[in-house]
Write a protein that holds these residues in place. Sequence first.
Motif, short mmCIF file in Angstrom:
data_model
loop_
_atom_site.label_atom_id
_atom_site.label_comp_id
_atom_site.label_asym_id
_atom_site.label_seq_id
_atom_site.Cartn_x
_atom_site.Cartn_y
_atom_site.Cartn_z
N PRO A 172 0.82 -1.22 0.00
CA PRO A 172 0.00 0.00 0.00
C PRO A 172 0.85 1.26 0.00
CG PRO A 172 -0.70 -1.53 1.73
CD PRO A 172 0.61 -2.02 1.22
N VAL A 173 0.35 2.28 -0.67
CA VAL A 173 0.91 3.62 -0.56
C VAL A 173 -0.03 4.43 0.33
CG1 VAL A 173 1.93 3.50 -2.86
CG2 VAL A 173 -0.36 4.49 -2.57
N THR A 174 0.45 5.57 0.82
CA THR A 174 -0.39 6.41 1.68
C THR A 174 -0.42 7.84 1.17
OG1 THR A 174 1.44 6.91 3.19
CG2 THR A 174 0.05 5.02 3.73
N ILE A 175 -1.54 8.47 1.39
CA ILE A 175 -1.76 9.89 1.11
C ILE A 175 -2.19 10.49 2.43
CG2 ILE A 175 -3.11 11.55 -0.22
CD1 ILE A 175 -3.56 8.75 -2.00
N ALA A 176 -1.38 11.34 3.01
CA ALA A 176 -1.63 11.80 4.37
C ALA A 176 -1.54 13.31 4.49
CB ALA A 176 -0.63 11.14 5.33
N LEU A 177 -2.34 13.83 5.41
CA LEU A 177 -2.21 15.23 5.83
C LEU A 177 -1.49 15.22 7.17
CD1 LEU A 177 -5.54 17.05 4.99
CD2 LEU A 177 -3.25 17.79 4.38
N GLU A 178 -0.34 15.86 7.23
CA GLU A 178 0.47 15.83 8.44
C GLU A 178 0.59 17.23 9.04
OE1 GLU A 178 4.16 13.92 7.65
OE2 GLU A 178 3.21 12.02 7.04
N ALA A 179 0.46 17.29 10.36
CA ALA A 179 0.54 18.56 11.08
C ALA A 179 1.98 18.87 11.45
CB ALA A 179 -0.31 18.50 12.35
N ALA B 294 -8.50 -1.57 -5.76
CA ALA B 294 -8.21 -2.29 -4.52
C ALA B 294 -8.88 -1.54 -3.37
CB ALA B 294 -6.70 -2.39 -4.30
N PRO B 295 -9.09 -2.22 -2.24
CA PRO B 295 -9.71 -1.54 -1.10
C PRO B 295 -8.90 -0.32 -0.65
CG PRO B 295 -9.69 -3.91 -0.75
CD PRO B 295 -8.83 -3.65 -1.96
N VAL B 296 -9.64 0.67 -0.10
CA VAL B 296 -9.04 1.87 0.44
C VAL B 296 -9.38 1.94 1.93
CG1 VAL B 296 -8.89 4.38 0.30
CG2 VAL B 296 -9.31 3.04 -1.78
N THR B 297 -8.39 2.25 2.74
CA THR B 297 -8.62 2.43 4.17
C THR B 297 -8.27 3.84 4.58
OG1 THR B 297 -6.41 1.74 4.85
CG2 THR B 297 -8.08 0.01 4.62
N VAL B 298 -8.77 4.25 5.74
CA VAL B 298 -8.42 5.54 6.30
C VAL B 298 -8.03 5.34 7.76
CG1 VAL B 298 -10.81 6.08 6.96
CG2 VAL B 298 -9.17 7.95 6.63
N ALA B 299 -7.07 6.09 8.22
CA ALA B 299 -6.61 6.01 9.60
C ALA B 299 -6.10 7.37 10.03
CB ALA B 299 -5.51 4.96 9.74
N LEU C 260 -13.03 1.73 3.88
CA LEU C 260 -13.81 2.79 3.23
C LEU C 260 -14.54 2.26 1.99
CD1 LEU C 260 -11.80 6.16 3.23
CD2 LEU C 260 -13.92 5.61 4.44
N PRO C 261 -15.45 1.32 2.17
CA PRO C 261 -16.22 0.89 1.00
C PRO C 261 -17.06 2.03 0.43
CG PRO C 261 -17.19 0.05 3.01
CD PRO C 261 -15.87 0.62 3.39
N GLU C 262 -17.37 3.02 1.30
CA GLU C 262 -18.16 4.16 0.82
C GLU C 262 -17.42 4.94 -0.25
OE1 GLU C 262 -19.24 3.09 5.01
OE2 GLU C 262 -17.34 3.60 3.99
N LEU C 263 -16.10 5.00 -0.15
CA LEU C 263 -15.32 5.72 -1.17
C LEU C 263 -15.48 5.03 -2.52
CD1 LEU C 263 -11.82 7.26 -0.81
CD2 LEU C 263 -12.32 5.83 -2.78
N ALA C 264 -15.41 3.70 -2.53
CA ALA C 264 -15.53 2.96 -3.79
C ALA C 264 -16.90 3.14 -4.42
CB ALA C 264 -15.25 1.48 -3.55
N ALA C 265 -17.91 3.47 -3.59
CA ALA C 265 -19.27 3.62 -4.09
C ALA C 265 -19.64 5.05 -4.45
CB ALA C 265 -20.25 3.09 -3.05
N LEU C 266 -18.69 5.99 -4.33
CA LEU C 266 -19.00 7.38 -4.67
C LEU C 266 -19.38 7.50 -6.14
CD1 LEU C 266 -16.13 9.35 -2.83
CD2 LEU C 266 -18.49 9.02 -2.07
N PRO C 267 -20.24 8.43 -6.48
CA PRO C 267 -20.58 8.63 -7.89
C PRO C 267 -19.35 9.06 -8.69
CG PRO C 267 -21.47 10.41 -6.54
CD PRO C 267 -20.97 9.37 -5.60
N LEU D 28 -4.90 8.00 4.02
CA LEU D 28 -5.54 7.07 3.08
C LEU D 28 -4.50 6.07 2.62
CD1 LEU D 28 -7.58 9.58 0.87
CD2 LEU D 28 -8.51 8.02 2.60
N ALA D 29 -4.88 4.81 2.54
CA ALA D 29 -3.95 3.76 2.11
C ALA D 29 -4.63 2.85 1.10
CB ALA D 29 -3.46 2.95 3.31
N THR D 30 -3.89 2.45 0.06
CA THR D 30 -4.41 1.54 -0.95
C THR D 30 -3.24 0.95 -1.75
OG1 THR D 30 -5.92 1.28 -2.82
CG2 THR D 30 -4.70 3.36 -2.68
#
Length: 846
Positions: A725-732, A760-765, A779-786, A816-818
Amino acid sequence: MKRISHLTGTIAGMACSMALAAFLTPTTLLATPTGSAPESAANVHPEQWPRIAWPKVVTDADEAKIAALLQQMDAACKVGQVIQGDIASLTPEDVARYNLGSVLNGGNSGPYGNDLAPPRDWLKLADAFYTASVRGRPGCPGIPAIWGTDAVHGHSNIIGATLFPHNVGLGAMRDPDLIEKIGAATAAEIRVTGQEWTFAPTVTVPQDYRWGRAYEGYSSDPALVASYVGRMVRGLQGPPTTDRVLAGPHVIASTKHFIADGGTTDGHDQGDAEIDETTLRLVHGAPYLPAIENGVATVMTSFSSWNGVKIAGNKGLVTDVLKDRLGFGGFVVTDWNAHGQIAGCTNASCPQALLAGVDMYMAPDSWKPLYQSLLKQVQNGTVPMDRLDDAVARILRVKARLGMFEMGAPSTRPLAGQWNLLGSPEHRAIAREAVRKSLVLLKNTGVLPLKQGARLLVAGDGADDVARQSGGWTITWQGTGLTRDQFPGATTLWEGLKSAAEASGGSAELAADGRFKQKPDAAVVVFGETPYAEFQGDIRSLQLRSDLTGPLATMKALKAQGIPVVAVMLTGRPLFVNPELNAADAFVVAWLPGSEGEGVADVLYAKDGADFTGRLPTAWPRTARHGDDPLFAYGYGLAMAQGATPWTALPEDPGVAAEAVPGVYLQRGQAQTGWSLVLTDPYAAPHVVGPVPAATPGGRIAITAIDKDVQEGARRIVVGKGPEPVTIALEAASPRDLSRETNGDVLLLVTMKLDARPGAPVTVAARCGNGPCGAPVALPELAALPIGEWTTLAVPLKCLLPAGSASNAVSSPLVLATRGPLSFGLASVTLGTKGDIVAGCKASAK
């Protein structure tokens, strides 16, 4: 010690004026214990507080019945009575099974999962809870549950109800008689939908208007606040007698938040009031005297602390002062999961609160584990039975006083189902009068009153928005995400001004940006704050956010064309607005007027001789720095009868940096100050996003600019398929404390546009420090976005920051990881309370 001002104000109409006068004397101010060893700053001296006579509100027969009920109740039954759950987290069957003493609807809770439910559904659910609660069982007689609601400026959760000005505006009007009428009208509307209890009035005495709840206070002057409290309590509850409250058009009240919620350092919501006991007693304690003398049925403790000790866990204040010294005879309830903030406590377990003197836990979503732990603590002796019995007896007394044991189901009581009372003409007339009396005129060089028969332009982004003019605690917790059709019968400022202009023989035109079709004779520009509630309204300096200052340019443009400008400010607090004061010919503070916008027009047009009578309920700042000398003193306010008043141009430097938009981490595709967008491929070094286009080493994650609303107003992120998985993150840049937001059911809002279904599945943490805060959330909801549509995906912070996590030290709220592939547009990441799609809290599969 903080400076204490206005202590000699007249407390007209207060039944306890003599007691309060003694309370505010220099002798009391200077009283100190004698012969005492040095003590911690949180120690309290009850003997320095006044004694108040609690009125007789239950009969001897009531007391006998309460004693008999206690004899019939087993430990489990008693524990249930001291717990209150939220209607979004329990059912009527739960109330019956656990014998819960109360339910509440939080700011975003509504019947059957719909916080926009019609009034009939509220009454229907009230009946369901009542019926379940009186079912009873062996060892637990049927005891009606009471329903509490935040009716803080009218029955403000209900569509169609009258919305009165928020308390800061009511403080400006200096009219205790009208306060009592507002309380009575509010109580009547609550009774229509079947609730018995309002979490009002707020009797805080704000000392720092950077606080996000400052508008819930009437004034920074304790004498002014005290002059209102008894009258509001009487309006809501009726006079303090043994007559049943529910037999008349009344409900029970709750003064809050005990104590010094308005005195925290830097105006930090749920913070620490680092003040001495004299200030605590003299400033923040003053409003509780008339409340107690008028028999307020409940008192709600504050989230906040006094010198490091949480109020809900401070036995010296809750038991020794409030109950034993001040004589309060009702019951004490906590705020939303506030017991979990007491040292040594969690939301699921906190005997310390009951031992400190709390009688009812507000445990909205934690009620079941709290019930289970508290029952064990009673059974093993951690909580003595006599303390539990006292708490239950206090709750039963309030229920007896209400008439809960004989008045029947909510729908059978007086006023229930009389839908015509919601927003009735009589109640709206009271609110309109309150609007007129609350307006404060700070400047008038002669443009007011508006001329009869003239052409009027109405501009500004707040001119035609009922939600904006009503503020927080309006239908939803934050008062956001609302539309005009959810305010039937209400009137915006524009609608009121248009009606008044036409009634005078003139005309009116609405143009938010000030670009008129026909040159007007005068312009009214409406601007100011947008709605907020609690900690989401905390600010670092006394000024508008930078995104709310646009109407200033409109004022200047109109003035450049020779058009007189009247500035009307919607605000929950005094703020630095010197540039707007300079630009306008007249400046009116409308506060947060509520549903009756025509009250503003009444005064601007001097309808039936109306004039400005409002006076500032606190000082108005000269700069944006808290503590600087004021521009206008407490009590200042002009009248049109004075004629034109001279004006000297004010300096326009706020003295501090511009106010940032709180809770915004990424906007228009770009990380905000203090944040970084970081793309990480496990086979390459992390890439901190700067100029675009860009990519991680090796090119597996690429980012480019795309348009949304404005050119390059978002970013497209494309992830290639890979084994890890790769990650896309907002870091403070530094850890952030999100504990209040997590407890408050705040959401992480990600506005995005899916280009294609994920491969592939996407997770959030979230990350706390260098490690995860909790398990990654699927985050199955992300995969179901219009596909191809901008959508706001909402993730509850409670999913990302579970109980026991370091929610006070969040280094990254979004990871986000996928494994990819994935392609999506990203516009913003913010905190809020409304999203298009809300993610569940299901942990991802390993």
